[in-house]
Motif scaffolding. Structure first.
Motif, PDB file in Angstrom:
ATOM      1  N   GLY A  31       0.828  -1.171  -0.015  1.00 12.38           N
ATOM      2  CA  GLY A  31       0.111   0.105  -0.112  1.00 12.38           C
ATOM      3  C   GLY A  31       0.892   1.246   0.051  1.00 12.38           C
ATOM      4  N   ASP A  32       2.033   1.326   0.525  1.00  6.03           N
ATOM      5  CA  ASP A  32       2.771   2.467   0.761  1.00  6.03           C
ATOM      6  C   ASP A  32       3.347   2.519  -0.593  1.00  6.03           C
ATOM      7  OD1 ASP A  32       2.526   2.469   3.447  1.00  6.03           O
ATOM      8  OD2 ASP A  32       4.216   1.534   3.882  1.00  6.03           O
ATOM      9  N   TYR A  33       4.127   1.662  -1.173  1.00 10.60           N
ATOM     10  CA  TYR A  33       4.338   1.613  -2.766  1.00 10.60           C
ATOM     11  C   TYR A  33       3.377   2.404  -3.692  1.00 10.60           C
ATOM     12  CZ  TYR A  33       9.160  -0.321  -1.933  1.00 10.60           C
ATOM     13  OH  TYR A  33      10.552  -0.398  -1.608  1.00 10.60           O
ATOM     14  N   LEU A  34       2.277   1.816  -3.341  1.00 14.19           N
ATOM     15  CA  LEU A  34       0.982   1.958  -4.509  1.00 14.19           C
ATOM     16  C   LEU A  34       0.683   3.302  -4.307  1.00 14.19           C
ATOM     17  CD1 LEU A  34      -0.873   0.937  -6.440  1.00 14.19           C
ATOM     18  CD2 LEU A  34      -2.475   0.276  -4.806  1.00 14.19           C
ATOM     19  N   ALA A  35       0.728   4.157  -3.177  1.00 17.05           N
ATOM     20  CA  ALA A  35       0.361   5.297  -2.940  1.00 17.05           C
ATOM     21  C   ALA A  35       1.146   6.395  -3.083  1.00 17.05           C
ATOM     22  CB  ALA A  35      -0.053   5.441  -1.591  1.00 17.05           C
ATOM     23  N   ASP A  36       2.586   6.031  -3.182  1.00 21.36           N
ATOM     24  CA  ASP A  36       3.881   6.847  -3.193  1.00 21.36           C
ATOM     25  C   ASP A  36       4.174   7.186  -4.897  1.00 21.36           C
ATOM     26  OD1 ASP A  36       5.960   8.256  -3.147  1.00 21.36           O
ATOM     27  OD2 ASP A  36       7.113   6.894  -1.969  1.00 21.36           O
ATOM     28  N   THR A  37       3.787   8.432  -4.970  1.00 14.71           N
ATOM     29  CA  THR A  37       3.968   8.908  -6.391  1.00 14.71           C
ATOM     30  C   THR A  37       5.434   8.978  -6.824  1.00 14.71           C
ATOM     31  OG1 THR A  37       3.676  11.111  -5.701  1.00 14.71           O
ATOM     32  CG2 THR A  37       1.655  10.112  -6.543  1.00 14.71           C
ATOM     33  N   GLY A  38       6.284   8.779  -5.954  1.00 14.21           N
ATOM     34  CA  GLY A  38       7.573   8.916  -6.234  1.00 14.21           C
ATOM     35  C   GLY A  38       8.218   7.552  -6.576  1.00 14.21           C
ATOM     36  N   VAL A  39       7.615   6.379  -6.358  1.00 19.03           N
ATOM     37  CA  VAL A  39       7.881   5.238  -6.778  1.00 19.03           C
ATOM     38  C   VAL A  39       7.737   4.897  -8.206  1.00 19.03           C
ATOM     39  CG1 VAL A  39       7.126   2.668  -6.789  1.00 19.03           C
ATOM     40  CG2 VAL A  39       7.373   4.036  -4.549  1.00 19.03           C
ATOM     41  N   ASP A  40       8.506   4.455  -9.118  1.00 13.42           N
ATOM     42  CA  ASP A  40       8.391   4.068 -10.371  1.00 13.42           C
ATOM     43  C   ASP A  40       7.031   3.588 -10.948  1.00 13.42           C
ATOM     44  OD1 ASP A  40       9.832   3.837 -13.057  1.00 13.42           O
ATOM     45  OD2 ASP A  40       8.866   1.552 -12.671  1.00 13.42           O
ATOM     46  N   LEU A  41       6.464   4.408 -12.068  1.00 18.63           N
ATOM     47  CA  LEU A  41       5.111   4.152 -12.352  1.00 18.63           C
ATOM     48  C   LEU A  41       4.764   2.712 -12.908  1.00 18.63           C
ATOM     49  CD1 LEU A  41       2.156   4.977 -12.938  1.00 18.63           C
ATOM     50  CD2 LEU A  41       3.056   6.132 -14.761  1.00 18.63           C
ATOM     51  N   GLU A  42       5.794   2.094 -13.590  1.00 18.22           N
ATOM     52  CA  GLU A  42       5.589   0.653 -13.983  1.00 18.22           C
ATOM     53  C   GLU A  42       5.476  -0.075 -12.971  1.00 18.22           C
ATOM     54  OE1 GLU A  42       8.230  -0.494 -17.043  1.00 18.22           O
ATOM     55  OE2 GLU A  42       7.730   1.223 -18.209  1.00 18.22           O
ATOM     56  N   LEU A  43       6.415  -0.178 -11.736  1.00 17.71           N
ATOM     57  CA  LEU A  43       6.086  -0.740 -10.567  1.00 17.71           C
ATOM     58  C   LEU A  43       4.762  -0.604 -10.028  1.00 17.71           C
ATOM     59  CD1 LEU A  43       7.163  -2.933  -8.347  1.00 17.71           C
ATOM     60  CD2 LEU A  43       8.345  -0.920  -7.283  1.00 17.71           C
ATOM     61  N   ARG A  44       4.333   0.475  -9.809  1.00 15.92           N
ATOM     62  CA  ARG A  44       3.101   0.466  -9.132  1.00 15.92           C
ATOM     63  C   ARG A  44       2.096  -0.016  -9.822  1.00 15.92           C
ATOM     64  NH1 ARG A  44       2.147   6.666  -8.897  1.00 15.92           N
ATOM     65  NH2 ARG A  44       0.776   6.296  -7.484  1.00 15.92           N
ATOM     66  N   GLN A  45       2.135   0.171 -11.095  1.00 20.89           N
ATOM     67  CA  GLN A  45       1.146  -0.631 -11.983  1.00 20.89           C
ATOM     68  C   GLN A  45       0.888  -2.212 -11.833  1.00 20.89           C
ATOM     69  OE1 GLN A  45       2.129   0.843 -15.937  1.00 20.89           O
ATOM     70  NE2 GLN A  45       1.120   2.741 -15.838  1.00 20.89           N
ATOM     71  N   GLN A  46       1.953  -2.791 -11.314  1.00 21.69           N
ATOM     72  CA  GLN A  46       1.647  -4.326 -10.974  1.00 21.69           C
ATOM     73  C   GLN A  46       1.284  -4.484  -9.658  1.00 21.69           C
ATOM     74  OE1 GLN A  46       2.465  -6.266 -13.459  1.00 21.69           O
ATOM     75  NE2 GLN A  46       3.001  -4.523 -14.882  1.00 21.69           N
ATOM     76  N   LEU A  47       1.242  -3.607  -8.828  1.00 24.82           N
ATOM     77  CA  LEU A  47       0.853  -4.001  -7.317  1.00 24.82           C
ATOM     78  C   LEU A  47      -0.461  -4.198  -7.135  1.00 24.82           C
ATOM     79  CD1 LEU A  47       2.965  -0.991  -5.366  1.00 24.82           C
ATOM     80  CD2 LEU A  47       3.346  -3.579  -5.832  1.00 24.82           C
ATOM     81  N   PRO A  48      -1.576  -3.491  -7.944  1.00 23.53           N
ATOM     82  CA  PRO A  48      -2.992  -3.946  -7.630  1.00 23.53           C
ATOM     83  C   PRO A  48      -3.233  -5.482  -8.026  1.00 23.53           C
ATOM     84  CG  PRO A  48      -2.597  -1.966  -8.923  1.00 23.53           C
ATOM     85  CD  PRO A  48      -1.390  -2.155  -8.874  1.00 23.53           C
ATOM     86  N   TYR A  49      -2.480  -6.188  -8.975  1.00 25.82           N
ATOM     87  CA  TYR A  49      -2.605  -7.501  -9.267  1.00 25.82           C
ATOM     88  C   TYR A  49      -2.104  -8.440  -8.051  1.00 25.82           C
ATOM     89  CZ  TYR A  49      -2.564  -6.190 -14.090  1.00 25.82           C
ATOM     90  OH  TYR A  49      -2.822  -5.887 -15.503  1.00 25.82           O
ATOM     91  N   VAL A  50      -0.976  -7.984  -7.241  1.00 32.62           N
ATOM     92  CA  VAL A  50      -0.754  -8.837  -6.057  1.00 32.62           C
ATOM     93  C   VAL A  50      -1.713  -8.325  -5.067  1.00 32.62           C
ATOM     94  CG1 VAL A  50       1.118  -9.076  -4.315  1.00 32.62           C
ATOM     95  CG2 VAL A  50       1.713  -8.154  -6.662  1.00 32.62           C
ATOM     96  N   LEU A  51      -2.184  -7.242  -4.928  1.00 32.10           N
ATOM     97  CA  LEU A  51      -3.182  -7.036  -3.887  1.00 32.10           C
ATOM     98  C   LEU A  51      -4.390  -7.786  -4.068  1.00 32.10           C
ATOM     99  CD1 LEU A  51      -2.800  -3.104  -3.278  1.00 32.10           C
ATOM    100  CD2 LEU A  51      -2.147  -5.130  -1.479  1.00 32.10           C
TER     101      LEU A  51
END
Length: 281
Positions: A31-51
């Motif tokens: 959740g921290d990574y997903l909400a952090d706009t400073g994290v690489d966008l391509e990585l954030r785009q993968q996190l919903p699948y995991v959740l």
């Protein structure tokens, strides 16, 4: 290590399975990574699948912590992950206030696209203006789809799906059944948002609602282009830049140049092309 591995095609599936296997222990970090706009966008785009694979209340809460709407793909993946959890039958609850807020946002997006689509010149079959018309029409369809996906988080998903098929059908009977269901099933705040979009009262009524509710009014095609060049939708920006360059709209050179440094690569490339086209006009 697993989060880094999500960023590579050859390790993505294994990393996703490994993270999901940790369950609740990694939901806070995800959740921290997903909400952090400073994290690489391509990585954030993968996190919903995991959740979506974890399917717990904490996973739902983590998905709804991400409220940044600047990336259309990420927002849609968060919504689809929520739908997957809902369809799984997991004993979870979705935050009603936030879902309602998101429905309202999509209603606004639908009406905004309608206002600017209304007077969009069709142009020739392969022209820039035709491409922009198609993009605006797609945005209306996509907004309506998202609205019903969000409703399915709060109401029985199978019934909401049937209603969506009804309101997008050419069958008067299916439309009538869908409208009757929505009238009776939706809470007042959702009924007020959704029904005006699907009742087919005519385009003029929709435009009047857009003006009354949100102040959206069509002024001119050039003003619509300026709004899109400054908006938060990268694909509409790209299409608008293509139109500006094709039409040699030199008065918009400032807006074109402001798009040369945005994050989205498609927008930057289109802005460079439009800048060259305007310079040679």
């Amino acid at each position: 290590r697993l989060l880094e591995a999500l960023g590579f095609n050859e390790t993505r599936e294994a990393a996703r399975a490994g993270l999901a296997a940790f369950g609740e222990r990694v939901v806070g970090t995800l959740g921290d990574y997903l909400a952090d706009t400073g994290v690489d966008l391509e990585l954030r785009q993968q996190l919903p699948y995991v959740l979506a694979d974890i399917r717990t209340q904490e996973a739902v809460n983590a998905l709804f912590r991400a409220r940044d709407r600047s990336d259309v793909r990420l927002s849609y993946r968060i919504l689809k992950a929520s739908n997957r959890i809902r369809a799984s039958g997991a004993a979870v609850q979705f935050p009603r206030a936030l879902v309602t807020e998101d429905i309202g946002y999509d209603v606004r997006g639908h009406l905004w696209a309608l206002v600017h689509y209304r007077a969009c010149p069709i142009g020739d079959r392969f022209g820039a203006e035709r491409l922009l018309c198609i993009a605006l029409n797609e945005r209306m369809d996509q907004a309506l789809n998202r609205i019903f996906r969000r409703l399915a988080l709060l109401y029985p998903p199978s019934e909401i799906l049937a209603a969506y098929r009804g309101v997008t059908s050419d069958s008067p009977k299916l439309l009538g059944n869908a409208l009757e269901y929505l009238e009776n099933a939706l809470a007042p705040e959702h009924r007020a948002l959704v029904l005006p979009l699907v009742e087919r009262r005519g385009e003029e009524a929709m435009l009047a609602m857009a003006a009354a509710r949100y102040g959206y009014r069509y002024v001119s095609y050039e003003d619509s282009l300026r709004e899109m060049l400054q908006g938060d939708d990268p694909w509409l920006r790209t299409c608008a830049l293509y139109v500006v360059g094709a039409r040699k709209e030199r008065s918009m050179m400032g807006q074109v140049e402001s798009n040369l440094s945005v994050l989205d690569g498609r927008v930057r490339e289109a802005a460079r092309w439009a800048q060259v086209a305007l310079a040679g006009a």
